[in-house]
Design an enzyme around this catalytic site. Structure first.
Site: not given
Lengths: 380, 393
Positions: B249, B133
């Protein structure tokens, strides 16, 4: 344990309470009571309507004329009262006194009073506090037995709805000395008994509170609630329940003050922009929102702990009261600060929230009292 | 006997027969968690055996559908399995980003072929995944990522750099955000691709943290060929998947804020002593601990409430941001208070007398909790805009 969500019935109760109170017992109604120097301190007519809806008996068992909804139901109503700053005897009579009578009273005493409370016919208030701070074990008021009567002597303050109560539940010492948890007894005293002197006090929140002096007040031994000298456990559980109820009210106060403040942030323009676009204010508002979510959870958890007879109730109740004191203080302080100058004016309603919040925070133990107790109950 | 009771009994017998004794020992540290992969990091040989046995029943991921290798259990049966594992002291057989992050996204956004291909391997612990990411220039502002995937007909050529890639040095495959289009707004033109870390052009360099550990890496892509069948969801719609995964997350990281072993107040009394009324000797520290412990109680009640609301079908919404913000700040407070309670004992870096420097290293590592997965400040921005509706301008 029941799930920490509201069922359909509870959601309906919450919504109908919200609608009713916003319509009939709003902040504007409190302002009017204050400005007209109302002796009564609340609207009898609206209290009557509340009783007709069953609120006065919401947590009272059906066997004693109540609805038997439990304290979750009462908590939901109290939260909405917090949002609207509704003045009513719900705290003094239903949350506190009826609970203590249920805890300590015998069958005959409960039959005599609880149905009358549930019907909204009688107002009852606890006379407990004697000094500037909540400390029940420090009680010095005495009750000495004389044949089949007790003679009560002492001074009480912060007696909710003292000026309108039909009865007082009075905590006095029949044994032991200041500082002892044992030796405390609870008595039912009719307000018009000889030697009972009530003085209404004018408090910052414009609600009903008074001082009550007891001078050689004689009551029958039949007016003793529970065993002589054994009131502590029932009183203590009542205080836990009362503090959870007050935490629910504080949740309503904080949430309303916060939501009004966020609306203001979206309207007020300075430097050519709405002030809600400034990150310095956004983050403070968001932090407060996170705290309010925590507050909502612990209040619901604590209300469940009452209805589930959770043995952790003392710890959870102090956690709830301490947290809500903290959050209410922050929400109302930020409410004033973020409204700026207009928030300092009596004309604006935000000031009513900070005033009521502080009184509720203090009642039956403030943040410091309950954080200390929470630590003690946690073993440190 | 009800179906559930029967399941309990069978599960109990099976666990007793199949859980190796070493896997019934409590986990002492992070390394005791088995993450699987082609070249798994193994602390004890039974970790692999335990994982294989559990995977044979799909119980490494009991709630996933059986057609993809999962256990196919409903939540009541999963609960029984967890209870029976706890009863035996059995460790979780496998934990991985494949299970906690990619899997849920695959189930929601993946093609049938992708599900068939990847989910069973996650269940069996054969492939370990990492998440690509953040980039050096795209941290809090994740959507400004620049790693480029150029269209070459049936495949993309990927060039760029990722950073803070957790355990990239152990991972076999990566799920990765890449830019397939530069023409629209920064949120448009992002695509979600999957590829093998063994593909030529992928290289990895671990980053050493202030805590001494290296859980994160820099990951470099130099003309990496990625077949288009490995595009998940539509081209240019990767941001939707990214946001969905970030929610997962955040919840995972927020979980650090939950209760940890012996309550701190009790531990402080045991370490530092109490006065005659049982109060911790230092009243200032007592107050700090009480405030912290109060917040862990309210945070626990909030986790329970949101969990119950989710079960009752009320959406989680941006609540994950509140969790993430509150949980990580709480975890940082706990670690600071550990230092206060243990004093010199919490400042050791190495050696048995300091338990290998566990307290100081955990304390330093906790500083990252309010940065990774979106900083506390980003969470507050999300609450401001998405919950409170406060304007940008």
């Amino acid at each position: 344990m029941m799930a920490l969500v509201l069922n359909e019935e509870q959601v309906m109760l919450k919504e109908s309470a919200a609608g009713f109170l916003a319509d009939k017992a709003s902040v504007a109604a409190l302002r009017e009571l204050r400005d007209s120097s109302s002796e009564q301190g609340f609207s009898t007519e609206i209290w009557r309507e509340m009783a007709e809806m069953g609120w006065a008996g919401i947590a009272i068992p059906e066997a004693f004329g109540g609805l038997g909804y439990g304290y979750i139901g009462l908590g939901l109503v109290l939260e909405q009262m917090g949002r609207n700053l509704s003045a009513s005897p719900l705290q003094s009579t239903v949350l506190v006194a009826a609970t203590l009578i249920s805890e300590l009273g015998n069958q005959a005493q409960k039959e005599a009073l609880l149905p009358a409370i549930a019907a909204g016919d009688k107002l009852v208030s606890l006379a407990l506090q004697e000094t500037a701070h909540h400390a029940p074990e420090q009680t010095t008021m005495t009750a000495s037995q004389d044949g089949d009567t007790f003679v009560l002597n002492g001074d009480k303050i912060l007696v909710l709805d003292a000026n309108v109560a039909d009865y007082f539940v009075v905590i006095a010492r029949t044994a032991g000395s200041k500082g002892d948890e044992s030796g405390l007894s609870a008595f039912l005293v009719e307000a018009d008994t000889r030697g009972v002197n009530v003085t209404r006090r004018s408090m910052v929140d414009s609600r009903n509170v008074g001082a009550v002096n007891f001078v050689d007040v004689r009551v029958s031994t039949e007016n003793l609630l529970g065993e002589a000298g054994q009131a502590w456990d029932g009183l203590s559980r009542t205080m836990d329940i009362a503090n959870v109820g007050l935490a629910a009210e504080l949740l309503g106060i904080s949430t309303e003050a916060f939501e009004r403040t966020v609306e203001y942030l979206k309207e007020r323009k300075q430097f050519g922009k709405v002030i809600g676009s400034f990150q310095g204010l956004q983050h403070r508002a968001s932090e407060l929102f996170a705290e309010l979510e925590m507050a909502r959870s612990i209040v619901l958890r604590a209300l469940h702990a009452i209805d589930d007879s959770d043995e952790q109730l003392p710890l959870i109740a102090s956690a709830a009261k301490a947290k809500l004191c903290e959050v209410a203080q922050r929400a109302t302080n930020e409410g004033i600060q973020m409204h700026g100058g207009i928030g300092m004016t009596d004309e604006h309603e935000i000031g009513f929230f900070i005033k009521r919040a502080r009184v509720v925070q203090h009642t039956f133990g403030d943040y410091n009292h309950h954080l200390d107790r929470f630590a003690k109950l946690s073993g440190f | 006997m009800s179906d559930l009771d029967q399941f309990r009994q069978q599960t109990r017998t099976w666990l007793e027969e199949n859980c190796p004794p070493a896997m019934r020992e409590p986990m002492k540290n992070f390394e005791d968690i088995y993450n699987g992969g082609r070249n798994p990091v193994i602390d004890h040989p039974d970790q692999k055996i335990w994982c294989e046995r559990m995977a044979s029943r799909g119980w490494t991921v009991p709630h996933w559908p059986a057609e993809y290798g999962g256990g196919g259990l409903d939540k009541d049966h999963v609960k029984v399995l967890r209870e029976e594992m706890r009863r035996l002291g059995a460790r979780p057989a496998l934990d991985s980003f494949g299970i906690s992050m990619l899997g849920p996204a695959l189930l929601k956004f993946g093609s049938e072929k992708q599900k068939q291909e990847h989910l069973p391997k996650i269940v069996r612990g054969e492939i370990r995944w990492c998440q690509g990411y953040s980039e050096p220039g795209a941290g809090s502002d994740l959507a400004s990522l620049q790693t480029k995937a150029e269209d070459h007909g049936d495949h993309y050529i990927v060039n760029g750099q990722k950073i803070w890639t957790s355990y990239a040095n152990y991972a076999d495959w990566i799920f990765c955000l890449v830019r397939t289009d530069n023409s629209g707004t920064k949120h448009e033109g992002i695509s979600f691709v999957l590829f093998d870390m063994a593909t030529p052009g992928v290289s990895v360099r671990p980053i050493k943290l202030i805590s001494g550990s290296s859980p994160f890496c820099e990951t470099f892509f130099d003309d990496v060929k990625v077949l288009k069948e490995n595009l998940m969801g539509e081209e240019g719609k990767g941001w939707t998947i990214a946001k969905y995964l970030l929610t997962h997350e955040r919840e995972m990281i927020a979980g650090f804020g939950g209760a940890h072993g012996q309550p701190l107040g009790e531990r402080a009394v045991a370490t530092m002593g109490a006065d005659t009324s049982g109060r911790l000797v230092n009243s200032v520290l007592r107050q700090n601990i009480a405030q912290y412990q109060l917040d862990t109680v309210v945070f626990g009640a909030t986790m329970a409430r949101i969990g119950d609301e989710a079960k009752a079908g009320q959406g989680l919404g941006p609540a994950s941001s509140i969790f993430k913000y509150y949980g990580t700040e709480l975890n940082k407070r706990r670690n600071e208070l550990n230092l206060a309670v243990d004093g010199e004992g919490a400042l050791g870096w190495d050696g048995e007398e300091y338990d290998g420097g566990k307290l100081s290293r955990d304390w330093l590592r906790s500083k990252g909790n309010s940065i990774e997965g979106g900083t506390s400040e980003v969470q507050l921005n999300i609450i401001s805009k998405r919950v409170l509706g406060l304007p940008d301008e």
